[in-house]
Design a protein around this motif. Structure first.
Motif, PDB file in Angstrom:
ATOM      1  N   LEU A  54       0.876  -1.168   0.000  1.00 41.27           N
ATOM      2  CA  LEU A  54       0.000   0.000   0.000  1.00 41.27           C
ATOM      3  C   LEU A  54       0.915   1.220   0.000  1.00 41.27           C
ATOM      4  O   LEU A  54       1.690   1.408   0.944  1.00 41.27           O
ATOM      5  N   VAL A  55       0.841   2.023  -1.056  1.00 39.54           N
ATOM      6  CA  VAL A  55       1.808   3.104  -1.247  1.00 39.54           C
ATOM      7  C   VAL A  55       1.118   4.423  -1.540  1.00 39.54           C
ATOM      8  O   VAL A  55      -0.047   4.456  -1.923  1.00 39.54           O
ATOM      9  N   ASP A  56       1.866   5.520  -1.366  1.00 38.11           N
ATOM     10  CA  ASP A  56       1.332   6.840  -1.720  1.00 38.11           C
ATOM     11  C   ASP A  56       1.514   7.068  -3.226  1.00 38.11           C
ATOM     12  O   ASP A  56       2.170   6.290  -3.914  1.00 38.11           O
ATOM     13  N   ARG A  57       0.903   8.129  -3.731  1.00 40.37           N
ATOM     14  CA  ARG A  57       0.901   8.379  -5.174  1.00 40.37           C
ATOM     15  C   ARG A  57       2.315   8.532  -5.738  1.00 40.37           C
ATOM     16  O   ARG A  57       2.617   8.003  -6.802  1.00 40.37           O
ATOM     17  N   SER A  58       3.199   9.239  -5.042  1.00 42.27           N
ATOM     18  CA  SER A  58       4.548   9.435  -5.593  1.00 42.27           C
ATOM     19  C   SER A  58       5.313   8.112  -5.664  1.00 42.27           C
ATOM     20  O   SER A  58       6.048   7.877  -6.625  1.00 42.27           O
ATOM     21  N   SER A  59       5.138   7.250  -4.685  1.00 39.50           N
ATOM     22  CA  SER A  59       5.781   5.928  -4.725  1.00 39.50           C
ATOM     23  C   SER A  59       5.221   5.094  -5.870  1.00 39.50           C
ATOM     24  O   SER A  59       5.946   4.357  -6.532  1.00 39.50           O
ATOM     25  N   LEU A  60       3.926   5.213  -6.101  1.00 42.61           N
ATOM     26  CA  LEU A  60       3.283   4.446  -7.163  1.00 42.61           C
ATOM     27  C   LEU A  60       3.757   4.908  -8.537  1.00 42.61           C
ATOM     28  O   LEU A  60       4.127   4.092  -9.384  1.00 42.61           O
ATOM     29  N   THR A  61       3.783   6.203  -8.767  1.00 43.19           N
ATOM     30  CA  THR A  61       4.185   6.706 -10.084  1.00 43.19           C
ATOM     31  C   THR A  61       5.674   6.515 -10.337  1.00 43.19           C
ATOM     32  O   THR A  61       6.109   6.529 -11.487  1.00 43.19           O
ATOM     33  N   SER A  62       6.465   6.311  -9.279  1.00 39.39           N
ATOM     34  CA  SER A  62       7.901   6.111  -9.470  1.00 39.39           C
ATOM     35  C   SER A  62       8.245   4.672  -9.865  1.00 39.39           C
ATOM     36  O   SER A  62       9.387   4.396 -10.218  1.00 39.39           O
ATOM     37  N   GLN A  63       7.286   3.750  -9.820  1.00 41.21           N
ATOM     38  CA  GLN A  63       7.546   2.368 -10.206  1.00 41.21           C
ATOM     39  C   GLN A  63       7.849   2.304 -11.699  1.00 41.21           C
ATOM     40  O   GLN A  63       7.103   2.852 -12.513  1.00 41.21           O
ATOM     41  N   LYS A  64       8.918   1.633 -12.062  1.00 39.28           N
ATOM     42  CA  LYS A  64       9.279   1.494 -13.474  1.00 39.28           C
ATOM     43  C   LYS A  64       8.151   0.785 -14.214  1.00 39.28           C
ATOM     44  O   LYS A  64       7.722  -0.294 -13.820  1.00 39.28           O
ATOM     45  N   GLY A  65       7.636   1.410 -15.242  1.00 42.70           N
ATOM     46  CA  GLY A  65       6.564   0.819 -16.029  1.00 42.70           C
ATOM     47  C   GLY A  65       5.177   1.242 -15.608  1.00 42.70           C
ATOM     48  O   GLY A  65       4.203   0.946 -16.287  1.00 42.70           O
ATOM     49  N   ALA A  66       5.047   1.937 -14.482  1.00 38.52           N
ATOM     50  CA  ALA A  66       3.726   2.388 -14.030  1.00 38.52           C
ATOM     51  C   ALA A  66       3.207   3.455 -14.982  1.00 38.52           C
ATOM     52  O   ALA A  66       3.969   4.230 -15.547  1.00 38.52           O
ATOM     53  N   MET A  67       1.906   3.478 -15.149  1.00 39.12           N
ATOM     54  CA  MET A  67       1.291   4.474 -16.017  1.00 39.12           C
ATOM     55  C   MET A  67       1.495   5.858 -15.392  1.00 39.12           C
ATOM     56  O   MET A  67       1.274   6.020 -14.198  1.00 39.12           O
ATOM     57  N   PRO A  68       1.879   6.848 -16.191  1.00 42.24           N
ATOM     58  CA  PRO A  68       2.194   8.160 -15.625  1.00 42.24           C
ATOM     59  C   PRO A  68       0.982   8.986 -15.216  1.00 42.24           C
ATOM     60  O   PRO A  68       1.106   9.925 -14.467  1.00 42.24           O
ATOM     61  N   HIS A  69      -0.211   8.640 -15.689  1.00 43.67           N
ATOM     62  CA  HIS A  69      -1.396   9.461 -15.421  1.00 43.67           C
ATOM     63  C   HIS A  69      -2.296   8.800 -14.376  1.00 43.67           C
ATOM     64  O   HIS A  69      -2.834   7.744 -14.613  1.00 43.67           O
TER      65      HIS A  69
END
Length: 159
Positions: A54-69
């Motif tokens: 369970l992560v915050d938005r910045s941790s989620l968007t920093s995942q390699k391959g995660a959708m940027p939007h």
């Protein structure tokens, strides 16, 4: 939300239980229930233990391959092969945005679990539209058992 804000799709009622205050154990228990629910539709996820974060938005968007939007979840997949592929090992890890309403969490987790199933069983050359559509469908299947409960989902547009 993952399905859009009431533009002919599904709209969520306002009084919702938020997962943010839940423990990782509660989230993992819910994931086990969703895996069982998806299996009843023939989507059998046999991995013994899939790490859930369970992560915050910045941790989620920093995942390699995660959708940027505006991502709500991401599934990490890694495969290692040795001896010309005779022995292989696969690792999955699911990241879900913390603090979402319960219904969004269930929908997102169903979606991400379908990514696990597709990594294991699907055509790796499948178009992204078909992949994401299949994952959205699995998310809807996951949430469908909650339709009759108070404060879950109802069709938008006067229903």
């Amino acid at each position: 939300g993952a399905l859009g804000g009431g533009r002919g799709g599904w709209s969520f009622w306002s009084a919702q239980r938020v997962v943010a205050e839940s423990t990782i154990k509660e989230a993992e228990d819910l994931m086990a229930d969703i895996i069982e629910d998806l299996a009843s539709y023939g989507i059998e996820i046999r991995e013994k233990k899939i790490p859930l974060r369970l992560v915050d938005r910045s941790s989620l968007t920093s995942q390699k391959g995660a959708m940027p939007h505006d991502p709500a979840g991401y599934t990490s997949y890694r495969k290692e092969s040795i001896l010309a592929g005779v022995i292989s090992h696969e690792d999955f890890e699911i990241f879900v945005l913390k603090g979402m309403p319960r219904q969004d969490f269930i929908l997102t987790l169903g979606h991400e679990l379908m990514h696990v199933w597709l990594f294991k069983n699907g055509d790796h050359n499948m178009s992204s539209i078909l992949t994401e559509g299949s994952c959205q469908y699995a998310g809807i299947l996951a949430i469908s058992k909650y339709e009759d409960e108070e404060n879950t989902i109802k069709p938008s547009g006067g229903g």
